[in-house]
Design a protein around this motif. Structure first.
Motif, mmCIF file in Angstrom:
data_model
loop_
_atom_site.group_PDB
_atom_site.id
_atom_site.type_symbol
_atom_site.label_atom_id
_atom_site.label_comp_id
_atom_site.label_asym_id
_atom_site.label_seq_id
_atom_site.Cartn_x
_atom_site.Cartn_y
_atom_site.Cartn_z
ATOM 1 N N PRO A 92 37.407 67.920 10.986
ATOM 2 C CA PRO A 92 38.756 68.453 11.255
ATOM 3 C C PRO A 92 39.577 67.468 12.063
ATOM 4 O O PRO A 92 39.031 66.637 12.791
ATOM 5 N N GLY A 132 42.124 74.488 11.528
ATOM 6 C CA GLY A 132 40.843 73.806 11.472
ATOM 7 C C GLY A 132 40.388 73.240 12.799
ATOM 8 O O GLY A 132 39.600 72.294 12.833
ATOM 9 N N LYS A 182 45.099 77.455 2.543
ATOM 10 C CA LYS A 182 44.364 77.048 3.725
ATOM 11 C C LYS A 182 45.159 75.932 4.392
ATOM 12 O O LYS A 182 45.190 74.803 3.894
ATOM 13 N N ALA A 242 44.792 74.078 7.018
ATOM 14 C CA ALA A 242 44.113 72.853 7.450
ATOM 15 C C ALA A 242 43.975 71.865 6.302
ATOM 16 O O ALA A 242 44.216 70.669 6.457
ATOM 17 N N GLU A 243 43.580 72.361 5.126
ATOM 18 C CA GLU A 243 43.403 71.478 3.973
ATOM 19 C C GLU A 243 44.739 70.905 3.516
ATOM 20 O O GLU A 243 44.837 69.732 3.160
ATOM 21 N N ARG A 244 45.793 71.727 3.526
ATOM 22 C CA ARG A 244 47.091 71.273 3.052
ATOM 23 C C ARG A 244 47.704 70.241 3.993
ATOM 24 O O ARG A 244 48.230 69.219 3.553
ATOM 25 N N GLU A 297 46.188 68.313 6.161
ATOM 26 C CA GLU A 297 45.426 67.077 6.184
ATOM 27 C C GLU A 297 45.762 66.192 4.988
ATOM 28 O O GLU A 297 45.594 64.977 5.033
ATOM 29 N N SER A 298 46.242 66.816 3.908
ATOM 30 C CA SER A 298 46.474 66.067 2.671
ATOM 31 C C SER A 298 47.858 65.432 2.589
ATOM 32 O O SER A 298 48.156 64.726 1.639
#
Length: 225
Positions: free
Chosen positions: A2, A34, A144, A146-148, A150-151
């Motif tokens: 994370p 995250g 989600k 955190a995933e978005r 981070e991308s």
């Protein structure tokens, strides 16, 4: 792994926009991003500073002696917060970040629809109808955070916030100008069909707010419509 707990205010607000209409504690927001450290005191101070600027809203719940007399704070966004966010980050938009790259805005990015040209545009973005529409869209398409986050690069944060916050007026534009559909590819048209279904459901659910929304829309874009 994370990301560290050094999220910018813009990233936090984007996560809250994606999670509308949920009301969450700072710890819940941290888990959504995250991280674990969002339960720390400095996160409450960060949220309080955003609240003072009207960029988010705070519910203070009195839990009595359950948590040693400490109140529970929940954070969320209202239509007034969306207007304040737009004024903060887009009316005074930093040109070095470039134009918004979004399939629903691209035809207008040359300046035909200059979103900062009207002082009332933030009211359009922060209208109750747009708020209801965003809530419905988020509930239908949970993500989600955190995933978005981070991308995407930090340079794209404001562009994505623009695309999300003003989704209602872009959808209204396509409804009124069917010729714009020719600019979309097959995948975009499929997404647009889903968005239109949600949009029409909100029109039926909130007719008075939709009327106010379209009145602002027509006033802001009268020279183009």
């Amino acid at each position: 792994m994370p990301k560290a707990a050094n999220y910018t205010d813009e990233e936090i607000l984007l996560a809250l926009i994606w999670s509308m209409p949920k009301r969450m504690t700072k710890g819940q927001i941290g888990r959504m991003l995250g991280i674990k450290s969002a339960g720390q005191k400095h996160w409450r101070e960060r949220f309080e500073k955003l609240g003072v600027k009207n960029l988010l809203s705070i519910d203070k719940l009195d839990a009595g002696d359950l948590f040693f007399g400490s109140a529970i704070h929940k954070y969320y966004l209202t239509e007034a917060n969306l207007e304040a966010i737009w004024r903060q980050y887009f009316i005074h938009y930093d040109e070095r970040h470039g134009l918004v790259n979004d399939p629903f805005l691209t035809p207008f990015s040359t300046g035909i629809w200059n979103v900062t040209s009207s002082p009332e545009f933030s009211k359009l973005v922060g209208s109750k109808f747009n708020y209801y529409f965003l809530c419905a869209k988020n509930e239908a398409n949970p993500i989600k955070a955190a995933e978005r986050i981070e991308s995407i690069s930090k340079e794209k944060i404001w562009k994505i916030m623009d695309a999300v916050l003003s989704v209602a007026w872009k959808t209204e534009a396509y409804r009124r100008k069917p010729v714009l559909m020719q600019t979309l590819n097959a995948e975009q048209k499929k997404a647009y069909d889903l968005i239109t279904t949600l949009y029409e459901a909100q029109i039926r659910a909130h007719p008075a707010d939709y009327t106010k929304f379209t009145a602002l829309f027509e006033k802001n874009f009268k020279y183009y419509l």
